[in-house]
Enzyme design. Structure first.
Site, PDB file in Angstrom:
ATOM      1  N   ASP A   6      41.391  76.819   9.185  1.00  0.00           N
ATOM      2  CA  ASP A   6      42.233  75.706   8.730  1.00  0.00           C
ATOM      3  C   ASP A   6      43.312  76.104   7.724  1.00  0.00           C
ATOM      4  OD1 ASP A   6      41.132  73.626  10.262  1.00  0.00           O
ATOM      5  OD2 ASP A   6      39.402  73.504   8.933  1.00  0.00           O
TER       6      ASP A   6
ATOM      7  N   ASP B 296      42.570  71.802  17.970  1.00  0.00           N
ATOM      8  CA  ASP B 296      43.229  71.595  16.675  1.00  0.00           C
ATOM      9  C   ASP B 296      43.863  72.881  16.139  1.00  0.00           C
ATOM     10  OD1 ASP B 296      40.832  70.231  17.339  1.00  0.00           O
ATOM     11  OD2 ASP B 296      40.597  69.406  15.345  1.00  0.00           O
TER      12      ASP B 296
HETATM   13  N1  GLY Z   1      39.803  69.419  12.670  1.00  0.00           N
HETATM   14  C1  GLY Z   1      40.774  68.473  12.450  1.00  0.00           C
HETATM   15  C2  GLY Z   1      40.493  67.110  12.948  1.00  0.00           C
HETATM   16  O1  GLY Z   1      39.467  66.545  12.672  1.00  0.00           O
HETATM   17  O2  GLY Z   1      41.321  66.570  13.618  1.00  0.00           O
END
Ligand code: GLY
Length: 398
Positions: free
Chosen positions: A118, A178
């Site tokens: 992230d 993501d």
């Molecule tokens: N991992 C990012 C989201 O929950 O969209």
């Protein structure tokens, strides 16, 4: 003392240009259903929120009206500073810039955190936004250090960056859709440093995702698990959707936004086609509500009696302004404008008397944890503000 004069002047100028030119009809200047003052009050709530190096505002719990705070290691920590940088760009009020710099500094220690993919969400939304404004050498160094850390999670056999380390007893090498968003940090790192390693990793990751993550109808799975030894796909499942083969709305949003961004840095038409196919599937989906704000999962059996996801709408709206710039397909711009119009209505924007550092209600967080189901969430605001900025640029170009 807040300075909203710049905002008023900016908005006023936009309206003048709209009236005198007559050719911006239907664009952002025409879609201000709530009073400008209400938006200003929401911006002020972010500005005045108490500084806390260990507690970034992430969401607002409705039953007890409390701000949910998270440490910098949380994937959402960069969005609050990013919101302040973006409000500075929208308003020109330097109070927002000064506050943004203070919050941004609290994210710095994440540059060495190699336990997560992230990094882009955390560091690019904060230092990246700050760098666009300040061109600070110190910010540039932090962006490059962060990209170096993120690159250590790349596996050449799989051809991807590993997303998560948890659930190691179930998944061998999980990659979530993501993760496309974190590539922006890598693409940018090559532009800043001249070192192609980051760009090459981002391209490998995007190619692997393109090959394996998408269904024939254009939608995307959430989680792919890879065999570390062979690089083969072991499983295609969900973590946050309603079931493994469902259309989890934010996942589609990350795909559309991520591949549009990948096209920006590569000019590779296959990424553009990928973004278009998923966008076309999603915005014309039979379960997409008229106002453009999707249910949190389009395959949920209880539609229409489930929550919407403002964050998914905003992520897509922002992407589709960019996609419109590359394709000239008016349906993309129309969707973005519709979403902004909807979100600026009293159904979605928080009222003036809400003492909380957020702008929009009705985002949907994480079904797997039963967390933040229909609440103000910081990343909904981030992509809403990004959409406003992008629409403003499109207006200037027309
Ligand atoms: N991992 C990012 C989201 O929950 O969209």
């Amino acid at each position: 003392m807040l300075k909203f004069s710049c905002l008023l002047v900016a908005l006023g100028l936009l309206c003048v240009s709209c009236n005198s030119e007559g050719k911006t009809k239907g664009l952002v200047t025409d879609i201000e259903p709530v009073s400008k003052t209400q938006l200003e009050v929401r911006y002020a709530a972010l500005l005045n929120y108490e500084l806390d190096s260990l507690g970034f505002p992430r969401s607002f719990t409705k039953p007890d009206l409390k701000v949910r705070k998270v440490p910098s290691k949380d994937w959402t920590s960069g969005f609050f500073p990013g919101n302040l940088w973006q409000i500075y760009k929208l308003t020109g009020d330097t109070n927002f810039m000064e506050r943004a710099a203070k919050w941004t500094a609290f994210v710095e220690k994440e540059k060495y955190n190699n336990h997560t993919h992230d990094m882009g969400f955390k560091v690019f939304s904060s230092f990246g936004e700050g760098y666009k404004v300040t061109k600070s050498e110190a910010y540039k160094t932090i962006l490059l250090e962060s990209a170096q850390t993120l690159a250590t999670r790349f596996d050449a056999k799989v051809g991807s960056i590993r997303s998560w380390d948890f659930n190691a007893d179930i998944w061998e090498f999980p990659v979530i859709i993501d993760n496309m968003m974190n590539l922006e940090l890598l693409f940018e790192a090559t532009q800043l440093s001249g070192d192609s390693i980051y760009h090459n990793i981002a391209v490998e990751h995007a190619n692997t995702t393109m090959k394996n993550h998408f269904r024939k109808d254009g939608s995307t799975w959430h989680v792919l698990d890879y065999d570390k030894t062979t690089g083969a796909v072991r499983a295609r499942v969900t973590h946050q959707g309603v079931h493994d083969n469902s259309v989890w709305s934010r996942g589609q949003a990350w795909a559309i936004n991520g591949f549009t961004m990948a096209y920006r840095y590569t000019n590779d038409l296959k990424y553009l086609e990928r973004a278009k196919a998923t966008a076309n599937f999603f915005i014309h989906h039979e379960k997409m509500p008229e106002d453009g704000i999707p249910y949190w999962d389009l395959d949920h059996p209880e539609i229409p009696n489930i929550s919407r996801d403002v964050s998914a709408a905003a992520i897509i709206a922002s992407a589709l302004v960019e996609l419109y710039n590359y394709t000239n397909v008016s349906a993309y711009l129309d969707y973005s404008k519709k979403v902004v119009q909807t979100l600026k209505s009293s159904d979605y924007i928080l009222s003036k008397d809400m003492d909380t550092p957020f702008i929009l209600d009705h985002s949907f967080g994480d079904w797997s944890k039963r967390l933040e189901m229909d609440e103000p969430i910081v990343y909904g605001d981030y992509y809403f503000l990004q959409t406003l900025l992008r629409l403003k640029e499109v207006e200037q170009d027309l």
